[in-house]
Write a protein that holds these residues in place. Sequence first.
Motif, short mmCIF file in Angstrom:
data_model
loop_
_atom_site.label_atom_id
_atom_site.label_comp_id
_atom_site.label_asym_id
_atom_site.label_seq_id
_atom_site.Cartn_x
_atom_site.Cartn_y
_atom_site.Cartn_z
N GLU A 1 -60.07 58.78 31.56
CA GLU A 1 -59.29 58.14 30.51
C GLU A 1 -57.98 57.56 31.03
OE1 GLU A 1 -58.93 60.35 26.93
OE2 GLU A 1 -61.03 61.00 26.93
N ARG A 2 -57.83 57.49 32.35
CA ARG A 2 -56.65 56.86 32.95
C ARG A 2 -57.07 55.87 34.06
NH1 ARG A 2 -51.65 58.93 31.72
NH2 ARG A 2 -51.67 60.78 30.41
N LEU B 1 -62.82 39.18 22.42
CA LEU B 1 -62.23 40.04 23.45
C LEU B 1 -60.98 40.76 22.97
CD1 LEU B 1 -62.67 40.87 26.45
CD2 LEU B 1 -60.98 39.12 27.01
N PRO B 2 -60.00 40.07 22.38
CA PRO B 2 -58.81 40.80 21.91
C PRO B 2 -59.14 41.89 20.89
CG PRO B 2 -58.39 38.44 21.94
CD PRO B 2 -59.86 38.61 22.18
N ARG B 3 -60.10 41.59 20.01
CA ARG B 3 -60.47 42.57 18.99
C ARG B 3 -61.08 43.83 19.60
NH1 ARG B 3 -64.50 41.23 13.89
NH2 ARG B 3 -64.29 43.23 12.81
N VAL B 4 -61.98 43.62 20.57
CA VAL B 4 -62.65 44.75 21.22
C VAL B 4 -61.65 45.57 22.02
CG1 VAL B 4 -64.26 45.34 23.06
CG2 VAL B 4 -64.95 43.72 21.30
N ILE B 5 -60.83 44.91 22.82
CA ILE B 5 -59.88 45.63 23.67
C ILE B 5 -58.86 46.38 22.82
CG2 ILE B 5 -58.03 45.36 25.36
CD1 ILE B 5 -59.66 43.24 26.72
N SER B 6 -58.40 45.76 21.75
CA SER B 6 -57.44 46.41 20.87
C SER B 6 -58.03 47.70 20.27
CB SER B 6 -57.02 45.46 19.75
OG SER B 6 -56.14 46.09 18.85
N ARG C 1 -58.33 50.29 23.17
CA ARG C 1 -57.05 50.86 23.60
C ARG C 1 -56.48 51.81 22.54
NH1 ARG C 1 -54.03 48.50 27.64
NH2 ARG C 1 -52.66 50.28 27.28
N ALA C 2 -56.84 51.61 21.28
CA ALA C 2 -56.41 52.54 20.24
C ALA C 2 -57.02 53.92 20.48
CB ALA C 2 -56.80 52.02 18.87
N LYS C 3 -58.21 53.94 21.07
CA LYS C 3 -58.90 55.21 21.33
C LYS C 3 -58.56 55.75 22.71
CE LYS C 3 -63.53 57.22 20.89
NZ LYS C 3 -64.96 56.95 20.59
N TYR C 4 -58.39 54.85 23.68
CA TYR C 4 -58.09 55.26 25.06
C TYR C 4 -56.84 54.50 25.54
CZ TYR C 4 -62.94 56.89 24.83
OH TYR C 4 -64.11 57.51 24.47
N HIS D 1 -68.43 50.76 28.21
CA HIS D 1 -69.78 50.32 27.87
C HIS D 1 -70.30 51.06 26.64
CE1 HIS D 1 -74.28 49.94 29.03
NE2 HIS D 1 -73.89 48.91 28.30
N GLN D 2 -70.11 52.37 26.61
CA GLN D 2 -70.54 53.16 25.46
C GLN D 2 -69.78 52.75 24.20
OE1 GLN D 2 -69.81 57.09 26.92
NE2 GLN D 2 -71.57 57.08 28.31
N PHE D 3 -68.49 52.47 24.38
CA PHE D 3 -67.68 52.04 23.24
C PHE D 3 -68.20 50.71 22.68
CE2 PHE D 3 -64.27 49.42 21.54
CZ PHE D 3 -63.71 50.27 20.58
#
Length: 301
Positions: free
Chosen positions: A89-90, A106-111, A114-117, A286-288
């Motif tokens: 997780e780092r 892409l911004p939606r997925v990464i956001s 990052r909220a989770k990790y 990938h799982q996310f």
Amino acid sequence: MELRQIQYFIEVAKREHVTEAANALHVAQSAVSRQIANLEAELGVQLLLREGRNVRLTTIGRIFQEHAEKAILAIEKAQVEIKEFLDPERGTIRLGFPSSMASHILPRVISAFRAKYPHINFQLRQGSSRQLIHDLVRGEVELAMVAPVPTDEKEFAGEVFFSEKLVALLPIGHELSDQPLLRLDQLRNQSFVLFPSGFVLNRLVVNACQQMGFTPDISFEGEDIDAIKGLVAAGLGVTLLPEITLMESIPRTTVKIPISEPELTRTVGIIIPKNRELPPSEKLFHQFLQEFFSNLDRFRS
């Protein structure tokens, strides 16, 4: 052969200048020259030709450079993976993506990720589908979001998350801009603004036009979605774009119109390598992605 020798050689080969390489490495020029001389002596070949203050690679030097860069990349990846195994997780996710996903998906997925990790970082690389596949196979990225998604490939696996339609984008004063639907052959005599040949979106549009009995007149080409939108907004042509690229950003002087015939869609998803296991942080991502788009599908249903 020492790792330091290889690192020094790569830096000199890249810059073709010993002093500049030494400055970049923060070591003395004499140390760089000595290590490369030791490397050449051990290999029994001349890797560099000295030309005053500059150097250039010999033929065997170029061959060695290619393998040396792959070796350094492999070592760096190993270091990253060891750190990620200690704490996934780092880690850092090396992800490729096309420009058509840059403004919304892409911004939606990464956001959301990052909220989770929050402690996982990203190294992002943008390119055409062809370039992204090349980067994935070479190990320069570990995952790539692509559209459409290739299937039945030997070196990588493709996974489709969803399909989306392509729609027409016209200047607002265009003679067809008030139509609720368009057949593609209604644009037969129009100037098109498209991605360059070699890009998947170019091929999709050209093939669809030919299916309807004409070859599009391509007046402008651009590798950036916003540039293509801007050219259409300026009245310089029409285009076809994935609907998702127009969800949040449509120029005020344009109008989007669905295509009734032929039905134009593209698959959107991800590719991952078959010949190597994903590092831990990339596995998490990938799982996310699988969960994210699965939940999105259920919501749409």
